[in-house]
Design a protein around this motif. Structure first.
Motif, PDB file in Angstrom:
ATOM      1  N   SER A  29      62.995  -5.730 -25.001  1.00  0.00           N
ATOM      2  CA  SER A  29      63.892  -4.208 -24.042  1.00  0.00           C
ATOM      3  C   SER A  29      62.556  -3.469 -24.127  1.00  0.00           C
ATOM      4  CB  SER A  29      65.084  -3.437 -24.320  1.00  0.00           C
ATOM      5  OG  SER A  29      64.315  -3.248 -25.732  1.00  0.00           O
ATOM      6  N   THR A  30      61.087  -3.420 -24.218  1.00  0.00           N
ATOM      7  CA  THR A  30      60.398  -2.384 -24.302  1.00  0.00           C
ATOM      8  C   THR A  30      59.280  -2.981 -23.020  1.00  0.00           C
ATOM      9  OG1 THR A  30      59.871  -2.389 -26.505  1.00  0.00           O
ATOM     10  CG2 THR A  30      58.141  -1.660 -25.352  1.00  0.00           C
ATOM     11  N   ASP A  31      59.270  -4.706 -23.154  1.00  0.00           N
ATOM     12  CA  ASP A  31      58.499  -5.115 -22.192  1.00  0.00           C
ATOM     13  C   ASP A  31      59.855  -5.356 -20.651  1.00  0.00           C
ATOM     14  OD1 ASP A  31      55.565  -6.684 -22.739  1.00  0.00           O
ATOM     15  OD2 ASP A  31      57.312  -6.728 -25.047  1.00  0.00           O
ATOM     16  N   ALA A  32      60.875  -4.851 -20.868  1.00  0.00           N
ATOM     17  CA  ALA A  32      61.836  -5.372 -19.380  1.00  0.00           C
ATOM     18  C   ALA A  32      61.113  -3.658 -18.521  1.00  0.00           C
ATOM     19  CB  ALA A  32      62.994  -4.840 -20.270  1.00  0.00           C
ATOM     20  N   ALA A  33      61.168  -2.516 -19.699  1.00  0.00           N
ATOM     21  CA  ALA A  33      60.875  -1.108 -19.138  1.00  0.00           C
ATOM     22  C   ALA A  33      59.497  -0.925 -18.337  1.00  0.00           C
ATOM     23  CB  ALA A  33      60.709  -0.362 -19.776  1.00  0.00           C
ATOM     24  N   ILE A  34      58.119  -1.724 -19.279  1.00  0.00           N
ATOM     25  CA  ILE A  34      56.973  -1.429 -19.048  1.00  0.00           C
ATOM     26  C   ILE A  34      57.116  -2.567 -17.441  1.00  0.00           C
ATOM     27  CG2 ILE A  34      54.900  -2.722 -19.529  1.00  0.00           C
ATOM     28  CD1 ILE A  34      55.636  -2.328 -22.484  1.00  0.00           C
ATOM     29  N   ILE A  35      57.509  -3.812 -17.357  1.00  0.00           N
ATOM     30  CA  ILE A  35      57.069  -4.119 -16.438  1.00  0.00           C
ATOM     31  C   ILE A  35      58.202  -3.504 -15.090  1.00  0.00           C
ATOM     32  CG2 ILE A  35      58.424  -6.472 -15.473  1.00  0.00           C
ATOM     33  CD1 ILE A  35      57.744  -7.800 -17.711  1.00  0.00           C
ATOM     34  N   ALA A  36      59.310  -3.238 -15.831  1.00  0.00           N
ATOM     35  CA  ALA A  36      59.757  -2.541 -14.442  1.00  0.00           C
ATOM     36  C   ALA A  36      58.845  -1.322 -13.503  1.00  0.00           C
ATOM     37  CB  ALA A  36      61.597  -2.146 -14.147  1.00  0.00           C
ATOM     38  N   GLN A  37      58.082  -0.740 -14.126  1.00  0.00           N
ATOM     39  CA  GLN A  37      57.172  -0.014 -13.679  1.00  0.00           C
ATOM     40  C   GLN A  37      56.503  -0.330 -13.198  1.00  0.00           C
ATOM     41  OE1 GLN A  37      57.714   3.180 -14.861  1.00  0.00           O
ATOM     42  NE2 GLN A  37      56.377   4.299 -13.009  1.00  0.00           N
ATOM     43  N   LYS A  38      56.218  -1.569 -13.932  1.00  0.00           N
ATOM     44  CA  LYS A  38      54.287  -2.220 -13.122  1.00  0.00           C
ATOM     45  C   LYS A  38      54.960  -2.668 -11.394  1.00  0.00           C
ATOM     46  CE  LYS A  38      52.161  -6.264 -12.422  1.00  0.00           C
ATOM     47  NZ  LYS A  38      52.511  -7.359 -11.916  1.00  0.00           N
ATOM     48  N   LEU A  39      56.019  -3.083 -11.853  1.00  0.00           N
ATOM     49  CA  LEU A  39      56.653  -3.577 -10.054  1.00  0.00           C
ATOM     50  C   LEU A  39      56.693  -2.427  -8.667  1.00  0.00           C
ATOM     51  CD1 LEU A  39      59.013  -6.656 -11.561  1.00  0.00           C
ATOM     52  CD2 LEU A  39      56.570  -7.169 -10.505  1.00  0.00           C
ATOM     53  N   ILE A  40      56.844  -1.586  -9.347  1.00  0.00           N
ATOM     54  CA  ILE A  40      57.645  -0.769  -8.766  1.00  0.00           C
ATOM     55  C   ILE A  40      56.345   0.120  -7.815  1.00  0.00           C
ATOM     56  CG2 ILE A  40      58.569   1.602  -8.326  1.00  0.00           C
ATOM     57  CD1 ILE A  40      61.062   0.315 -10.235  1.00  0.00           C
ATOM     58  N   GLN A  41      55.664   0.658  -8.935  1.00  0.00           N
ATOM     59  CA  GLN A  41      54.494   1.349  -9.216  1.00  0.00           C
ATOM     60  C   GLN A  41      53.504   0.137  -8.333  1.00  0.00           C
ATOM     61  OE1 GLN A  41      54.007   4.466  -8.776  1.00  0.00           O
ATOM     62  NE2 GLN A  41      56.099   4.880  -9.815  1.00  0.00           N
ATOM     63  N   ASN A  42      52.776  -0.465  -9.430  1.00  0.00           N
ATOM     64  CA  ASN A  42      51.123  -1.341  -8.717  1.00  0.00           C
ATOM     65  C   ASN A  42      51.916  -2.615  -7.584  1.00  0.00           C
ATOM     66  OD1 ASN A  42      50.280  -0.098 -10.830  1.00  0.00           O
ATOM     67  ND2 ASN A  42      49.880  -2.273 -11.558  1.00  0.00           N
ATOM     68  N   ASP A  43      53.178  -3.077  -7.685  1.00  0.00           N
ATOM     69  CA  ASP A  43      53.061  -4.423  -6.577  1.00  0.00           C
ATOM     70  C   ASP A  43      53.863  -3.390  -5.304  1.00  0.00           C
ATOM     71  OD1 ASP A  43      51.621  -6.038  -8.594  1.00  0.00           O
ATOM     72  OD2 ASP A  43      53.414  -6.270  -9.697  1.00  0.00           O
ATOM     73  N   LYS A  44      54.605  -2.142  -5.476  1.00  0.00           N
ATOM     74  CA  LYS A  44      55.486  -1.945  -4.411  1.00  0.00           C
ATOM     75  C   LYS A  44      56.325  -2.591  -3.780  1.00  0.00           C
ATOM     76  CE  LYS A  44      52.262   1.979  -4.354  1.00  0.00           C
ATOM     77  NZ  LYS A  44      52.296   3.166  -5.255  1.00  0.00           N
TER      78      LYS A  44
END
Length: 391
Positions: A92-107
């Motif tokens: 769940s920790t990584d799931a939250a990190i990845i959601a942020q990364k996909l939205i903010q970095n990958d757009k």
């Protein structure tokens, strides 16, 4: 400090660094629609870790759908759907990190995944804060879509699934007594256990034993001995295949359960790895699911043939739900005439499609109202048993 705590602190520090680097505030992302080229869709899945079977099947189902859609001209007059997949490692920790990364970095303009309720609950607030629509193909806990109006799912929810198995025990097996074994570290398991208990007792049944464990447990002999001493007619185990396999194996070969005591489960049992772990100890038992490859409809036949050709495997329900979620999103983008995340959200709320798992129409909570199937395990294979419609 214990090793487990050190690992947790390290993960939180990494998360904090990434969130800071991404500007991790609650200011919504400004992921503008793509005017030309690909439309970017983020995938947040359990590709490795204890639930890798689930994440891999779901990712494969989505990839198959996007390949079909792109081969048939894409969406919005020829744009391709580009699927960017990240591995949340069943955490769940990584799931939250990845959601942020996909939205903010990958757009990305939309998210698909995670698979489990616990991991979806970790990612969902980030999608809501950034006003990015997110579809969990498979999370069944009602709390997931209650996080906010940008959260959707392709699966039915636990109150329906739990009621299906409680009524199946009462009506089809004529059971009067039941035991429940719950993973207290899982929102999915706790929610299903509560619903089963409520419906079974309301229907005149009696819960004679209620036992708890956590996902990292491997020795279930003590609680199985306690369950056996109460002589229930059925034992409901709403847990994932990696735990259910050892439970069934130890029940039969260590504790000596009679074949007359029927174990019941839910969609968390649906993985070929269950039979690697339980072997013949799973024969004769039942679980609820979203679809069966045995169902004789053109949609299921075409899907299973295409999936087998691409991945050399019979698709499980996770693959089917991933495929359905992908088509839900593509239809929403096409109906909206735009890849703007806010417009996609509004279009998703009104979506109606016929998927592999049945007709999908969302209720006011953005949860599908559709049928469940009950699967029987025979000779270490899943066999379609019956379909249960919503009441």
């Amino acid at each position: 400090m214990k090793k487990k705590n050190l690992i947790l602190v390290s993960l939180l520090l990494i998360a904090s660094m990434i969130l800071t680097a991404c500007g991790g505030s609650k200011t919504p992302a400004t992921n503008t629609p793509v005017e030309s080229g690909d439309i970017l869709i983020g995938g947040n899945f359990e590709v490795t870790g204890e639930l890798a079977s689930f994440g891999t099947s779901t990712r494969n189902g989505i990839q198959l759908a996007f390949d079909e859609i792109n081969a048939n001209g894409g969406v919005l007059g020829g744009k391709n759907l580009k699927f960017i997949v990240e591995d949340n490692k069943s955490s769940s920790t990584d799931a939250a990190i990845i959601a942020q990364k996909l939205i903010q970095n990958d757009k990305v303009v939309a998210l698909l995944g995670p698979v489990t309720s616990t991991n979806s609950l970790a990612a969902a607030p980030i999608a809501v804060d950034n006003k990015i629509p997110m579809i969990s193909p498979t999370a069944t806990n009602p709390a997931v879509t209650k996080v906010g109006e940008y959260i959707f799912r392709a699966s039915f929810i636990d109150p329906f699934q739990g009621a299906v198995m409680a009524n199946f025990a009462l009506d089809n097996l004529n059971a009067k007594t039941a035991a429940i074994m719950i993973d207290s570290s899982s929102d999915y398991s706790k929610g299903l256990g509560e619903v089963f208990k409520s419906v079974f007792t309301s229907g005149g049944g009696q819960i004679v034993s209620e036992q708890f464990f956590v996902k990292d447990d491997t020795d279930f002999n003590t609680i199985l001995t306690s369950v056996k001493s109460q002589n229930p007619e059925v034992v409901f185990v709403p847990a994932y295949y990696g735990t259910v396999g050892p439970i069934l194996d130890q029940a039969k070969y260590n504790v000596g359960f009679s074949e007359n005591i029927i174990f019941l489960g839910a969609d968390g049992w649906d993985s070929p790895e269950l039979f690697d772990l339980a072997k013949d100890a799973a024969n004769g038992f039942y679980f609820s699911n979203h679809y069966s490859p045995d169902i004789d409809t053109p949609e299921v036949k075409n899907f299973t043939a295409a999936y087998q050709a691409k991945f050399n495997a019979v698709p499980d329900a996770l693959a089917a739900l991933g495929y359905d979620a992908a088509y839900m999103l593509a239809a929403a983008i096409e109906n909206a005439g735009s890849a703007d995340p806010t417009v996609i959200r509004d279009s998703l709320a009104a979506i109606e499609i016929t998927g592999i798992s049945g007709k999908i129409k969302l209720d006011e909570n953005r949860d599908p109202v559709k049928s469940a199937v009950v699967i029987k395990i025979e000779d270490q294979k899943q066999v379609y048993y019956t379909t249960v419609d919503p009441k």
